[in-house]
Design a protein around this motif. Structure first.
Motif: not given
Ligand code: FAD
Ligand code: FES
Length: 255
Positions: A55, A77, A216
């Motif tokens: 997201p 990733p 959130l």
């Molecule tokens: C409604 C919504 C809107 C968002 N908008 C943005 C945005 O505009 N820009 C942006 O950079 N990110 C945003 N995020 C967060 C983003 O979705 C996550 O950072 C991303 O999914 C991580 O994916 P990854 O595969 O890179 O890392 P992952 O391996 O999935 O996660 C890496 C680390 O980040 C943590 N993590 C994963 N998702 C989240 C989260 N939602 N909140 C906090 N920690 C998380 C994991 O627990 C892990 O420690 C948003 C999340 C939500 C729910």
């Protein structure tokens, strides 16, 4: 609002700090009327370990060019893979998702509070507020000077107040310790950032009787209300952040 699944063409991928970048996407179909606070679910192709969509908030929209932007922090990733996209690459999205920030009442003094990648949904909101005659202030927090993003677009919307945790730019500390909060009065705060920051801003707003909406960033899988992995506890019961949120008024949340 009808949800769509479409391919978008990457027209730009701009690095803005060590771990933040902005993707600009061109739609084949006419873009819907995105609302500030809404998000998209991004399919991460070419990354076998990233089965679920990620997201990401709508950061900015240009309806004339039929493009919009996502501001993304490299966290794992999925986002590492997205950081490698180049112009011409295709990104598949489910959109538009979630609710939106509510408009302020006429004459309300508004503060937009963001931390790190939490500024992502606030730029679009700031532009919307200006278009309806509300000039907000910004209170933005970053870890240090190197992590501050280019603030020119934000300054066009309203006055910008800054904090860094190490004091390398702006006031030292967290957003909730900035002097502007004791010098100016605000009727409404919109906030997005790390959970501890949003909780602190929520407590500040409750204590000072300020209407406060938070976006959130709960962990999400489906993004469309099926998997129930994004549940948040509220006065309305346990509800899905992806369909009932991501924007909630602080008084609704049982944090
Ligand atoms: C409604 C919504 C809107 C968002 N908008 C943005 C945005 O505009 N820009 C942006 O950079 N990110 C945003 N995020 C967060 C983003 O979705 C996550 O950072 C991303 O999914 C991580 O994916 P990854 O595969 O890179 O890392 P992952 O391996 O999935 O996660 C890496 C680390 O980040 C943590 N993590 C994963 N998702 C989240 C989260 N939602 N909140 C906090 N920690 C998380 C994991 O627990 C892990 O420690 C948003 C999340 C939500 C729910
Ligand atoms: S992410 Fe699946 S129900 Fe919200």
């Amino acid at each position: 609002m009808t949800k769509r699944i479409d391919d978008f063409k990457i027209v730009d991928n701009k690095r803005i700090t060590e771990d933040l970048f902005i993707l600009e996407l061109l739609g084949n179909e006419k873009l819907p009327d995105f609302k500030p606070g809404q998000f998209v679910q991004v399919r991460v192709d070419g990354s076998p370990g990233t089965f679920l969509r990620r997201p990401i908030s709508v950061h900015d929209v240009d309806y004339k060019q039929n493009t919009f932007k996502l501001l993304i922090q490299e966290a794992g990733p999925g986002t590492y893979r997205l950081a490698k996209l180049i112009p011409g690459d295709i990104l598949n999205l489910i959109y538009p998702l979630g609710n939106s920030f509510t408009d302020p009442s006429e004459g309300e003094r508004v503060l937009l509070v963001g931390g790190g990648a939490g500024v992502a949904p606030l730029l679009f909101l700031g532009k919307h507020l200006l278009s309806i005659g509300c000039k907000p202030d910004w209170l933005l927090g970053f870890r240090n000077k190197e992590r501050i993003i280019d603030l020119e677009e934000y300054k066009k919307i309203g006055d910008v107040y800054l904090t860094t945790e190490d004091g390398s730019e702006g006031e030292k500390g967290y957003v909730t310790s900035h002097s502007v909060l004791s010098e100016k009065h605000y009727d409404r705060i919109y906030c997005c950032g790390p959970d501890p920051m949003m909780k602190a801003v929520g407590v500040y707003s409750m204590n000072n009787n300020i209407n406060c909406e938070l976006s959130l960033e709960n962990l999400m899988a489906c993004g469309i209300g099926i998997c129930l992995c994004c549940i948040v506890s509220t006065v309305r019961g346990n509800i899905c952040t992806c369909t009932e949120g991501p924007v909630f008024n602080i008084i609704e949340l049982k944090w």
